[in-house]
Design a protein around this motif. Structure first.
Motif, mmCIF file in Angstrom:
data_model
loop_
_atom_site.group_PDB
_atom_site.id
_atom_site.type_symbol
_atom_site.label_atom_id
_atom_site.label_comp_id
_atom_site.label_asym_id
_atom_site.label_seq_id
_atom_site.Cartn_x
_atom_site.Cartn_y
_atom_site.Cartn_z
ATOM 1 N N ILE A 266 -41.645 -11.912 -39.444
ATOM 2 C CA ILE A 266 -42.552 -12.644 -38.560
ATOM 3 C C ILE A 266 -43.439 -13.584 -39.387
ATOM 4 O O ILE A 266 -43.681 -14.739 -39.002
ATOM 5 N N GLY A 267 -43.903 -13.090 -40.532
ATOM 6 C CA GLY A 267 -44.721 -13.922 -41.422
ATOM 7 C C GLY A 267 -43.975 -15.148 -41.921
ATOM 8 O O GLY A 267 -44.553 -16.236 -42.039
ATOM 9 N N ALA A 268 -42.679 -15.001 -42.198
ATOM 10 C CA ALA A 268 -41.875 -16.146 -42.636
ATOM 11 C C ALA A 268 -41.790 -17.200 -41.537
ATOM 12 O O ALA A 268 -41.908 -18.406 -41.802
ATOM 13 N N VAL A 269 -41.618 -16.759 -40.308
ATOM 14 C CA VAL A 269 -41.563 -17.698 -39.183
ATOM 15 C C VAL A 269 -42.913 -18.407 -39.027
ATOM 16 O O VAL A 269 -42.969 -19.633 -38.827
ATOM 17 N N ILE A 270 -44.002 -17.661 -39.147
ATOM 18 C CA ILE A 270 -45.341 -18.258 -39.056
ATOM 19 C C ILE A 270 -45.517 -19.314 -40.135
ATOM 20 O O ILE A 270 -46.037 -20.413 -39.884
#
Length: 174
Positions: free
Chosen positions: A113-117
């Motif tokens: 999720i952090g990578a997408v953010i």
């Protein structure tokens, strides 16, 4: 009891400061790749977010990236503050509070999720700052590569190399 609390606070503060300094340093230079640079500060951000609480993760991720940009390339510094700060907080929240019986899976979901953010935040930020969506699209593959490398390396450092276990042991010692 008071000594244990002081030790925990000291370890937390020193770890946060060290990881923030590492983030500033890793923000200052990139690994050259064809057509751009790959910055390795996402490795530090993901590692710190898995280890630390959400506030400390924001300090390392958001404020550390902000300072790195402020010192070396100030144009996107506010984009870095918001994007890497949100990335670090989400990873930390997932790692600490999601799937308590499966912490590795929770961290994996958090870094995904952090990578997408990070990718979305930087793409929107670049389009806004440079007023050209084309520039953001041009840099998209490098952002995706940076996010994937940071997520994978952060997970490996924390779970395979044992950094998380070592940090937990330092925090819980008497």
């Amino acid at each position: 009891m008071q000594t244990k609390h002081k030790k925990k606070t000291t370890v937390w503060l020193c770890t946060t400061a060290m990881l923030m300094a590492m983030n500033v340093a890793m923000s200052s230079f990139g690994v050259p790749v064809p057509g751009g640079h790959l910055y390795m500060n996402d490795v530090i951000i993901c590692t710190a977010a898995i280890l630390l609480d959400p506030f400390a993760a924001f300090m390392v991720g958001g404020v550390g990236a902000f300072l790195g940009d402020l010192f070396f390339y100030p144009t996107p510094m506010f984009v870095s503050l918001v994007t890497h700060g949100a990335q670090a907080v989400v990873i930390s929240l997932c790692s600490r509070y999601m799937l308590k019986k499966h912490p590795v899976l929770a961290s994996g979901i958090g870094v995904a999720i952090g990578a997408v953010i990070m990718v979305v935040g930087y793409s929107l930020g670049r389009a806004f700052i440079y007023s050209t969506p084309e520039y953001a699209v041009l840099k998209l593959p490098y952002q995706i590569l940076q996010a994937v490398v940071g997520a994978v390396m952060g997970m490996l450092l924390c779970w395979k190399c044992g950094i998380r276990k070592l940090y937990q042991k330092m925090i819980s010692e008497k």
